[in-house]
Design a protein around this motif. Structure first.
Motif, PDB file in Angstrom:
ATOM      1  N   GLU A  27     -14.539  74.749  -3.366  1.00  0.00           N
ATOM      2  CA  GLU A  27     -14.595  74.098  -4.676  1.00  0.00           C
ATOM      3  C   GLU A  27     -15.886  73.301  -4.852  1.00  0.00           C
ATOM      4  O   GLU A  27     -16.453  73.276  -5.945  1.00  0.00           O
ATOM      5  N   ALA A  54     -18.516  75.907  -5.528  1.00  0.00           N
ATOM      6  CA  ALA A  54     -18.421  76.446  -6.888  1.00  0.00           C
ATOM      7  C   ALA A  54     -18.981  75.445  -7.894  1.00  0.00           C
ATOM      8  O   ALA A  54     -19.684  75.815  -8.833  1.00  0.00           O
ATOM      9  N   ARG A  55     -18.653  74.195  -7.697  1.00  0.00           N
ATOM     10  CA  ARG A  55     -19.087  73.179  -8.657  1.00  0.00           C
ATOM     11  C   ARG A  55     -20.593  72.922  -8.578  1.00  0.00           C
ATOM     12  O   ARG A  55     -21.251  72.728  -9.585  1.00  0.00           O
ATOM     13  N   GLY A  87     -22.831  74.956  -7.268  1.00  0.00           N
ATOM     14  CA  GLY A  87     -23.631  76.174  -7.359  1.00  0.00           C
ATOM     15  C   GLY A  87     -24.424  76.472  -6.101  1.00  0.00           C
ATOM     16  O   GLY A  87     -25.538  76.992  -6.171  1.00  0.00           O
ATOM     17  N   ARG A 138     -15.996  66.005  -2.827  1.00  0.00           N
ATOM     18  CA  ARG A 138     -15.170  66.706  -3.817  1.00  0.00           C
ATOM     19  C   ARG A 138     -14.634  65.733  -4.868  1.00  0.00           C
ATOM     20  O   ARG A 138     -14.503  66.062  -6.031  1.00  0.00           O
ATOM     21  N   PHE A 139     -14.240  64.539  -4.429  1.00  0.00           N
ATOM     22  CA  PHE A 139     -13.664  63.545  -5.349  1.00  0.00           C
ATOM     23  C   PHE A 139     -14.438  62.229  -5.239  1.00  0.00           C
ATOM     24  O   PHE A 139     -13.898  61.225  -4.752  1.00  0.00           O
ATOM     25  N   PRO A 140     -15.688  62.206  -5.683  1.00  0.00           N
ATOM     26  CA  PRO A 140     -16.507  61.010  -5.451  1.00  0.00           C
ATOM     27  C   PRO A 140     -15.978  59.755  -6.136  1.00  0.00           C
ATOM     28  O   PRO A 140     -15.976  58.674  -5.532  1.00  0.00           O
ATOM     29  N   ALA A 141     -15.515  59.888  -7.374  1.00  0.00           N
ATOM     30  CA  ALA A 141     -15.053  58.696  -8.098  1.00  0.00           C
ATOM     31  C   ALA A 141     -13.757  58.167  -7.490  1.00  0.00           C
ATOM     32  O   ALA A 141     -13.585  56.955  -7.310  1.00  0.00           O
ATOM     33  N   LEU A 142     -12.865  59.071  -7.177  1.00  0.00           N
ATOM     34  CA  LEU A 142     -11.588  58.661  -6.582  1.00  0.00           C
ATOM     35  C   LEU A 142     -11.817  58.013  -5.217  1.00  0.00           C
ATOM     36  O   LEU A 142     -11.240  56.967  -4.905  1.00  0.00           O
ATOM     37  N   ALA A 143     -12.669  58.622  -4.414  1.00  0.00           N
ATOM     38  CA  ALA A 143     -12.950  58.074  -3.079  1.00  0.00           C
ATOM     39  C   ALA A 143     -13.599  56.696  -3.195  1.00  0.00           C
ATOM     40  O   ALA A 143     -13.268  55.774  -2.431  1.00  0.00           O
ATOM     41  N   ASP A 186      -3.113  57.635  -6.850  1.00  0.00           N
ATOM     42  CA  ASP A 186      -4.365  58.097  -7.476  1.00  0.00           C
ATOM     43  C   ASP A 186      -4.810  57.191  -8.619  1.00  0.00           C
ATOM     44  O   ASP A 186      -5.562  57.617  -9.493  1.00  0.00           O
ATOM     45  N   VAL A 225     -19.982  59.660 -16.066  1.00  0.00           N
ATOM     46  CA  VAL A 225     -19.702  61.087 -16.253  1.00  0.00           C
ATOM     47  C   VAL A 225     -20.983  61.782 -16.682  1.00  0.00           C
ATOM     48  O   VAL A 225     -21.643  61.312 -17.573  1.00  0.00           O
ATOM     49  N   GLN A 277     -16.239  76.772 -13.981  1.00  0.00           N
ATOM     50  CA  GLN A 277     -16.170  75.662 -13.024  1.00  0.00           C
ATOM     51  C   GLN A 277     -15.165  74.618 -13.488  1.00  0.00           C
ATOM     52  O   GLN A 277     -15.063  73.552 -12.902  1.00  0.00           O
ATOM     53  N   TYR A 333     -12.764  72.698 -11.208  1.00  0.00           N
ATOM     54  CA  TYR A 333     -13.310  71.981 -10.055  1.00  0.00           C
ATOM     55  C   TYR A 333     -13.714  70.549 -10.402  1.00  0.00           C
ATOM     56  O   TYR A 333     -14.520  69.933  -9.707  1.00  0.00           O
ATOM     57  N   GLU A 355     -12.800  66.423 -11.168  1.00  0.00           N
ATOM     58  CA  GLU A 355     -12.164  65.446 -10.286  1.00  0.00           C
ATOM     59  C   GLU A 355     -10.755  65.160 -10.802  1.00  0.00           C
ATOM     60  O   GLU A 355     -10.505  64.198 -11.516  1.00  0.00           O
ATOM     61  N   PHE A 364      -9.231  62.048 -13.068  1.00  0.00           N
ATOM     62  CA  PHE A 364      -9.078  60.694 -12.552  1.00  0.00           C
ATOM     63  C   PHE A 364      -9.257  59.712 -13.717  1.00  0.00           C
ATOM     64  O   PHE A 364     -10.188  59.828 -14.516  1.00  0.00           O
TER      65      PHE A 364
END
Lengths: 338, 375
Positions: free
Chosen positions: A211, A214-215, A217, A256-261, A287, A338, B284, B287, B289, B301
């Motif tokens: 993932e 894919a995101r 590239g 993969r989840f930068p904001a959440l982490a 979450d 964002v 995409q 994919y 968040e 999120f």
């Protein structure tokens, strides 16, 4: 499946020269084990209890079953061995059936051996489809989807097969890896052989890799390489497998989840600042989606409860705690744009 | 509409609406005893979802034509009512929830309009404000070329004063609607998105410019308008694309024509992810968040949603401070952060929208009229 007696040249064993067996021909080989040391000890002490099965060829014999026994005898310096010789006109499918039966009816086959057995049988059976009664008689799976998955295993790179044999890779995971580019599959097999993570963690690692790739590239192997470098830097070679696995997963998850982490880290930092102690646990909404936090209190005595009450009174006055509940943005926020 | 096959439910064979639809389609129809036969034909295809977009099943709606929007208790619902005229869509958006909503999805058009009329008459008789739309389980305007349904509904709604019909679309097929006597009881609404998202994720839909041009024509013919930035796709550097879409919207449309503008970030049932991966290999969109929302749907999120909404809402308000802007299926925390208030502070979301409909569409409900304060 007919009785093997129908396919044998004679009821009695026949002595043949080991030199007449073409050991380079492994078309009927099922077993994955290559060593024969244990068999040498056994044969030296008790003799060759079961004669290998061979098929006459134009120039000697093709080995159908007994690869390790033949190797052991050769290792012992024997020149001739007893063999059960099949009729020259025995079909390839008959040979395949016996090759599988002599293994599958004597012991449990590992997934690679089952794969070899299925591929061998389907290669030679008339019509290309293994009759269910033959599969059942040999103790092989009969479900088409399971057969397809197992057959594919035998065609995978050696590194992937080795990982399965070692138990480092579940057949189901190997099947998923089979969908990937070969180089990536090999890299993952090597990684999982090294780290030995459980199936769920393997799935998570692969999902993150694909993932992120894919995101962003880029190739998943590049993501893996970058993440693994990050872990080697922080965990080093001396750390045990679990720590390295944890490091890799965290590294991938952060990407993969930068904001959440980031929010989790912010929340943990805030919780540390509150110095709640072991008796008070503060948990965020799952979450951070809901708005309700959870406070868990642990106590044994009334004195404990009194101490907790004091602590909670102090907590209510803490700015960090109020920020967490009412602040804009709330305490966990601090995520990138964002 | 490009169709490969037309099936007709035996129960509606011979009805005038069925005959008319078949005649306009001009293709051979196969009569079937049950929907299962159609589903089997669709399910057998290599891509049943793609196939379902080219197979039309004329049948009757065995349930209610008017039903409440399936909101959940965790998030604020707008209290909209679905007018269930058919299912699925001929366009092919990667994120379309209908791909996983019906099993298998197939184009169904309901023929039993007498029953629909009866339900609408009952609703009209309440003389309270009700907002209805046909764009929940399908695109409102894809049926128009061979059914004339929307024109029929527009005329019907024009004859009463309490209800408003919202026709929501990604097409520009409004030609036959423009000169109808609508009396502002029908809102023509367009789903809008960033141009980049439209190009990448909304196969077969009209480009942003064409949608806005169609909206401007509708406004010129007196139709009230609505716009839905839904689904908002959150991606790196994506905010600027949405702000450009807002600029284009107000360059084309006078805010005075707009009844409401909604915003909703991409959300979907988890089953959709594998469908998107299989059917839209280059997309995409799955994919992002995402986390699992309180209603079980996959959502971005929360702080990311808040930030996206806030930026978009600010841009919209800069052009149209008087227009009702609302969030689709979000909680009070998100409302407060994005819009600066919660629906309850303004009497509830349903009331906010009812009042907008009364004001902009000239509804004249009896008594109090507008919907209840939501909790």
């Amino acid at each position: 499946m007919a009785s093997d007696g129908l396919w044998l040249e004679a009821e009695a064993d026949r002595f043949i020269s080991l030199a007449d067996i073409d050991r380079s021909d492994e078309r009927f080989r099922i077993t994955t084990r290559r060593d024969s040391g244990d068999l040498q000890s056994s044969i030296r002490r008790f003799g060759l209890r079961t004669a290998p099965l061979v098929l006459p060829a134009d120039d000697g014999f093709v080995l159908v079953s007994g690869f390790r026994r033949v190797d052991a005898c050769r290792g012992l310096g024997r020149e001739r061995i007893p063999a059960r010789v099949m009729r020259r006109d025995a079909s390839a499918y008959a040979c395949a059936l016996l090759a599988v039966a002599e293994n599958s009816l004597e012991r449990s086959l590992n997934p690679i051996e089952i794969s070899r057995a299925l591929n061998l049988l389907e290669q030679h059976v008339s019509g290309g489809k293994l009759p269910p009664e033959d599969a059942a008689g040999l103790g092989l799976p009969a479900h088409p989807a399971q057969i397809a998955r197992l057959k594919r295993l035998g065609r995978m790179p050696a590194e992937v097969q080795a990982a399965v044999l070692e138990g480092a890779l579940a057949p189901a995971m190997a099947d998923e890896i089979g969908d990937l580019e070969e180089a990536l599959g090999i890299a993952l097999a090597q990684l999982f052989r090294r780290l030995r993570p459980g199936l769920n963690k393997q799935r998570e690692i692969v999902a993150f890799l694909m993932e992120i790739a894919a995101r962003e590239g880029i190739g998943p192997e590049q993501v893996l390489e970058q993440a693994w470098k990050g872990c080697e830097g922080s965990a080093g070679d001396q750390e045990d497998r679990n720590q390295q696995t944890h490091c890799l997963r965290q590294c991938l998850r952060r990407r993969r989840f930068p904001a959440l982490a980031q929010a989790e880290e912010n929340f943990h930092a805030l919780r540390r600042r509150l110095k709640l102690g072991e008796a008070i646990q503060l948990a965020p909404p799952r979450d951070f989606e809901g708005t309700r936090l959870t406070l868990t209190l642990s106590f044994e005595t009334l004195d404990d409860v009194a101490r907790l009450r004091t602590k909670l009174d102090e907590l209510i006055d803490r700015r960090d705690f109020r920020t967490l509940l009412t602040g804009k943005p709330r305490g966990f926020d601090g995520t990138s744009g964002v | 509409m490009i169709l490969d096959a037309l099936y007709v439910d035996r129960q509606v064979v011979g009805r005038p609406e069925t005959e008319a639809a078949c005649r306009r389609l001009g293709m051979p129809a196969e009569t079937v005893g049950s929907a299962a036969e159609v589903y089997a034909a669709v399910a057998a295809a290599q891509d049943p979802i793609g196939r379902g977009k080219r197979v039309l099943y004329l049948t009757r709606n065995k349930g209610a034509f008017v039903k409440p929007c399936p909101g959940t208790r965790h998030y604020r619902c707008c209290g909209y009512k679905i007018l269930h005229v058919g299912t699925f869509c001929t366009m092919d958006c990667s994120y379309c929830i209908l791909q996983s909503y019906f099993h298998p999805p197939v184009l169904q058009y309901f023929i039993n309009h007498q029953e629909m009329d009866h339900e609408l008459e009952q609703l009209f008789a309440t003389r309270a404000v009700h907002r209805l739309g046909t764009g929940e389980f399908t695109d409102s305007l894809i049926w128009e070329p061979w059914t004339g349904l929307s024109a029929r509904l527009i005329r019907k709604f024009a004859d009463q004063d309490g209800c408003v019909l919202e026709l929501k679309t990604k097409t520009v097929g409004i030609e036959t609607l423009l000169d109808l006597p609508h009396r502002r009881r029908t809102i023509l609404a367009w789903s809008l998105n960033a141009e980049r998202v439209i190009r990448a994720e909304e196969r077969g839909t009209a480009p942003l410019g064409a949608r806005l041009k169609a909206a401007a024509r509708a406004a010129a013919h007196g139709y009230p308008l609505a716009f839905h930035f839904d689904p908002i796709v959150i991606a790196e550097n994506g905010e600027a694309d949405y702000l450009r879409a807002v600029e284009r919207l107000f360059a084309a449309i006078d805010p005075g024509h707009i009844v409401w503008i909604s915003m909703g970030a991409l959300r979907f049932m988890s089953e959709l992810k594998t469908i998107v991966q299989r059917r839209f290999e280059r997309s995409q969109i799955v994919y992002g968040e995402f986390i699992a929302g309180l209603d079980g749907k996959i959502r971005y999120f929360k702080p990311l949603r808040m930030r996206a909404y806030r930026a978009l809402a600010a841009a919209i308000r800069a052009h149209a401070p008087e227009v009702c802007v609302y969030l689709c299926m979000e909680d009070d925390e998100v409302w407060r952060h994005a819009l600066g208030f919660t629906p309850a502070e303004r009497g509830g979301l349903a009331r906010m929208l009812d009042e907008a409909a009364v004001e902009r569409c000239g509804l004249k409900p009896a008594g109090e009229g507008v919907g209840p304060v939501d909790s």
